[in-house]
Scaffold this motif. Structure first.
Motif, PDB file in Angstrom:
ATOM      1  N   VAL A  66      31.824   7.661  72.392  1.00  0.00           N
ATOM      2  CA  VAL A  66      31.266   7.198  71.126  1.00  0.00           C
ATOM      3  C   VAL A  66      30.099   8.112  70.780  1.00  0.00           C
ATOM      4  O   VAL A  66      29.203   8.341  71.601  1.00  0.00           O
ATOM      5  CB  VAL A  66      30.773   5.732  71.208  1.00  0.00           C
ATOM      6  N   LEU A  67      30.125   8.654  69.549  1.00  0.00           N
ATOM      7  CA  LEU A  67      29.053   9.508  69.052  1.00  0.00           C
ATOM      8  C   LEU A  67      28.352   8.826  67.893  1.00  0.00           C
ATOM      9  O   LEU A  67      28.980   8.102  67.121  1.00  0.00           O
ATOM     10  CB  LEU A  67      29.621  10.846  68.554  1.00  0.00           C
ATOM     11  N   ASP A  68      27.050   9.078  67.735  1.00  0.00           N
ATOM     12  CA  ASP A  68      26.340   8.555  66.573  1.00  0.00           C
ATOM     13  C   ASP A  68      26.560   9.504  65.393  1.00  0.00           C
ATOM     14  O   ASP A  68      27.275  10.511  65.512  1.00  0.00           O
ATOM     15  CB  ASP A  68      24.865   8.326  66.876  1.00  0.00           C
ATOM     16  N   ALA A  69      25.938   9.212  64.259  1.00  0.00           N
ATOM     17  CA  ALA A  69      26.161  10.005  63.041  1.00  0.00           C
ATOM     18  C   ALA A  69      25.719  11.455  63.183  1.00  0.00           C
ATOM     19  O   ALA A  69      26.203  12.323  62.465  1.00  0.00           O
ATOM     20  CB  ALA A  69      25.454   9.350  61.855  1.00  0.00           C
ATOM     21  N   GLY A  70      24.820  11.732  64.096  1.00  0.00           N
ATOM     22  CA  GLY A  70      24.371  13.097  64.327  1.00  0.00           C
ATOM     23  C   GLY A  70      25.201  13.851  65.347  1.00  0.00           C
ATOM     24  O   GLY A  70      24.910  14.997  65.667  1.00  0.00           O
ATOM     25  N   PRO A 104      36.611   8.126  62.746  1.00  0.00           N
ATOM     26  CA  PRO A 104      35.232   7.914  62.284  1.00  0.00           C
ATOM     27  C   PRO A 104      34.914   6.420  62.222  1.00  0.00           C
ATOM     28  O   PRO A 104      35.818   5.583  62.108  1.00  0.00           O
ATOM     29  CB  PRO A 104      35.226   8.538  60.882  1.00  0.00           C
ATOM     30  N   VAL A 105      33.640   6.095  62.300  1.00  0.00           N
ATOM     31  CA  VAL A 105      33.173   4.712  62.196  1.00  0.00           C
ATOM     32  C   VAL A 105      32.287   4.616  60.961  1.00  0.00           C
ATOM     33  O   VAL A 105      31.348   5.401  60.809  1.00  0.00           O
ATOM     34  CB  VAL A 105      32.384   4.288  63.456  1.00  0.00           C
ATOM     35  N   HIS A 106      32.612   3.673  60.087  1.00  0.00           N
ATOM     36  CA  HIS A 106      31.850   3.464  58.850  1.00  0.00           C
ATOM     37  C   HIS A 106      31.219   2.079  58.844  1.00  0.00           C
ATOM     38  O   HIS A 106      31.774   1.148  59.420  1.00  0.00           O
ATOM     39  CB  HIS A 106      32.756   3.590  57.621  1.00  0.00           C
ATOM     40  N   ARG A 107      30.080   1.990  58.205  1.00  0.00           N
ATOM     41  CA  ARG A 107      29.440   0.696  57.961  1.00  0.00           C
ATOM     42  C   ARG A 107      28.891   0.746  56.535  1.00  0.00           C
ATOM     43  O   ARG A 107      28.234   1.726  56.171  1.00  0.00           O
ATOM     44  CB  ARG A 107      28.320   0.440  58.967  1.00  0.00           C
ATOM     45  N   ASP A 108      29.183  -0.277  55.764  1.00  0.00           N
ATOM     46  CA  ASP A 108      28.737  -0.327  54.364  1.00  0.00           C
ATOM     47  C   ASP A 108      29.168   0.921  53.600  1.00  0.00           C
ATOM     48  O   ASP A 108      28.429   1.438  52.763  1.00  0.00           O
ATOM     49  CB  ASP A 108      27.215  -0.497  54.275  1.00  0.00           C
ATOM     50  N   GLY A 109      30.366   1.434  53.940  1.00  0.00           N
ATOM     51  CA  GLY A 109      30.898   2.606  53.252  1.00  0.00           C
ATOM     52  C   GLY A 109      30.295   3.928  53.682  1.00  0.00           C
ATOM     53  O   GLY A 109      30.603   4.968  53.102  1.00  0.00           O
ATOM     54  N   ARG A 110      29.452   3.921  54.696  1.00  0.00           N
ATOM     55  CA  ARG A 110      28.797   5.152  55.157  1.00  0.00           C
ATOM     56  C   ARG A 110      29.239   5.497  56.573  1.00  0.00           C
ATOM     57  O   ARG A 110      29.415   4.620  57.419  1.00  0.00           O
ATOM     58  CB  ARG A 110      27.285   4.979  55.133  1.00  0.00           C
ATOM     59  N   LEU A 111      29.363   6.781  56.815  1.00  0.00           N
ATOM     60  CA  LEU A 111      29.729   7.280  58.138  1.00  0.00           C
ATOM     61  C   LEU A 111      28.545   7.083  59.083  1.00  0.00           C
ATOM     62  O   LEU A 111      27.448   7.584  58.820  1.00  0.00           O
ATOM     63  CB  LEU A 111      30.091   8.763  58.045  1.00  0.00           C
ATOM     64  N   ILE A 121      40.786  15.620  82.318  1.00  0.00           N
ATOM     65  CA  ILE A 121      40.598  16.224  81.011  1.00  0.00           C
ATOM     66  C   ILE A 121      40.347  15.196  79.904  1.00  0.00           C
ATOM     67  O   ILE A 121      39.841  15.529  78.843  1.00  0.00           O
ATOM     68  CB  ILE A 121      41.796  17.136  80.654  1.00  0.00           C
ATOM     69  N   SER A 122      40.639  13.924  80.160  1.00  0.00           N
ATOM     70  CA  SER A 122      40.463  12.902  79.122  1.00  0.00           C
ATOM     71  C   SER A 122      39.010  12.768  78.683  1.00  0.00           C
ATOM     72  O   SER A 122      38.743  12.402  77.541  1.00  0.00           O
ATOM     73  CB  SER A 122      41.012  11.553  79.584  1.00  0.00           C
ATOM     74  N   GLY A 123      38.082  13.081  79.546  1.00  0.00           N
ATOM     75  CA  GLY A 123      36.673  13.049  79.153  1.00  0.00           C
ATOM     76  C   GLY A 123      36.358  14.100  78.111  1.00  0.00           C
ATOM     77  O   GLY A 123      35.693  13.825  77.099  1.00  0.00           O
ATOM     78  N   GLU A 124      36.850  15.279  78.325  1.00  0.00           N
ATOM     79  CA  GLU A 124      36.630  16.374  77.365  1.00  0.00           C
ATOM     80  C   GLU A 124      37.388  16.136  76.070  1.00  0.00           C
ATOM     81  O   GLU A 124      36.853  16.324  74.980  1.00  0.00           O
ATOM     82  CB  GLU A 124      37.061  17.703  77.988  1.00  0.00           C
ATOM     83  N   THR A 125      38.639  15.709  76.176  1.00  0.00           N
ATOM     84  CA  THR A 125      39.420  15.523  74.952  1.00  0.00           C
ATOM     85  C   THR A 125      38.883  14.374  74.117  1.00  0.00           C
ATOM     86  O   THR A 125      38.824  14.472  72.891  1.00  0.00           O
ATOM     87  CB  THR A 125      40.920  15.309  75.245  1.00  0.00           C
ATOM     88  N   SER A 126      38.456  13.286  74.759  1.00  0.00           N
ATOM     89  CA  SER A 126      37.926  12.170  73.973  1.00  0.00           C
ATOM     90  C   SER A 126      36.654  12.573  73.241  1.00  0.00           C
ATOM     91  O   SER A 126      36.442  12.191  72.084  1.00  0.00           O
ATOM     92  CB  SER A 126      37.674  10.940  74.864  1.00  0.00           C
ATOM     93  N   THR A 127      35.823  13.384  73.875  1.00  0.00           N
ATOM     94  CA  THR A 127      34.583  13.832  73.245  1.00  0.00           C
ATOM     95  C   THR A 127      34.873  14.763  72.067  1.00  0.00           C
ATOM     96  O   THR A 127      34.280  14.627  70.987  1.00  0.00           O
ATOM     97  CB  THR A 127      33.684  14.529  74.281  1.00  0.00           C
ATOM     98  N   ARG A 128      35.782  15.693  72.246  1.00  0.00           N
ATOM     99  CA  ARG A 128      36.104  16.622  71.150  1.00  0.00           C
ATOM    100  C   ARG A 128      36.823  15.914  70.004  1.00  0.00           C
ATOM    101  O   ARG A 128      36.631  16.260  68.835  1.00  0.00           O
ATOM    102  CB  ARG A 128      36.933  17.780  71.666  1.00  0.00           C
ATOM    103  N   LYS A 129      37.647  14.938  70.306  1.00  0.00           N
ATOM    104  CA  LYS A 129      38.305  14.167  69.244  1.00  0.00           C
ATOM    105  C   LYS A 129      37.261  13.400  68.438  1.00  0.00           C
ATOM    106  O   LYS A 129      37.316  13.363  67.207  1.00  0.00           O
ATOM    107  CB  LYS A 129      39.330  13.199  69.831  1.00  0.00           C
ATOM    108  N   ALA A 130      36.305  12.777  69.127  1.00  0.00           N
ATOM    109  CA  ALA A 130      35.242  12.038  68.431  1.00  0.00           C
ATOM    110  C   ALA A 130      34.428  12.992  67.560  1.00  0.00           C
ATOM    111  O   ALA A 130      34.110  12.681  66.403  1.00  0.00           O
ATOM    112  CB  ALA A 130      34.344  11.320  69.437  1.00  0.00           C
ATOM    113  N   TYR A 131      34.095  14.163  68.087  1.00  0.00           N
ATOM    114  CA  TYR A 131      33.311  15.145  67.339  1.00  0.00           C
ATOM    115  C   TYR A 131      34.065  15.624  66.097  1.00  0.00           C
ATOM    116  O   TYR A 131      33.495  15.732  65.009  1.00  0.00           O
ATOM    117  CB  TYR A 131      32.963  16.327  68.248  1.00  0.00           C
TER     118      TYR A 131
END
Length: 136
Positions: free
Chosen positions: A33-37, A103-110, A52-62
């Protein structure tokens, strides 16, 4: 006169909700899970998940965060005949165009993103989507 309302950022509590929901759906996976930054808020890799799932999950989130789109929706854009075929190598931090980032949105914002790795692309996409739905 316009009014601006503040959107609550993705919190560590939200990140734990995403991690728990994704892990409930996918027993042997890596979840990021990554924050907006683009900063890491939470990461879990099941003992049975491929390394490799650690690396792939991070790059997919990014990737989902940077392009504000599920990675499942972007796969065709980077194929050799796609309009963004050079994008995976255009940035300092590599993007990964395999389903499983959302992506995760709240109130229409990323506000952040979640990435899941370790299953098939279709499974990972389903797990990430389920996690985001749990947060809503």
């Amino acid at each position: 006169m316009s009014t601006t309302t503040a959107t609550t950022p993705l919190t560590t509590q939200d990140a734990e909700t995403l991690i728990t929901a994704a892990r409930r759906a996918a027993e042997a996976a890596g979840v990021t899970v990554l924050d907006a930054g683009g900063h890491l808020l939470a990461f879990r890799r099941d003992d049975r998940a491929v390394l490799i799932s650690g690396e792939t999950s991070t790059r997919k989130a990014y990737t989902a965060l940077q392009l504000d789109a599920p990675t499942a929706d972007l796969v065709d854009l980077v194929k050799p005949d796609g309009p963004f075929h050079t994008l995976p190598t255009a940035l300092d931090k590599p993007l990964l165009f395999i389903a499983g980032g959302t992506p995760v949105h709240r109130d229409g914002r990323l506000i952040g993103s979640v990435g899941v790795g370790g299953g098939t692309p279709e499974q990972d996409h389903g797990f990430a989507t389920a996690a985001v739905q749990e947060l809503s």
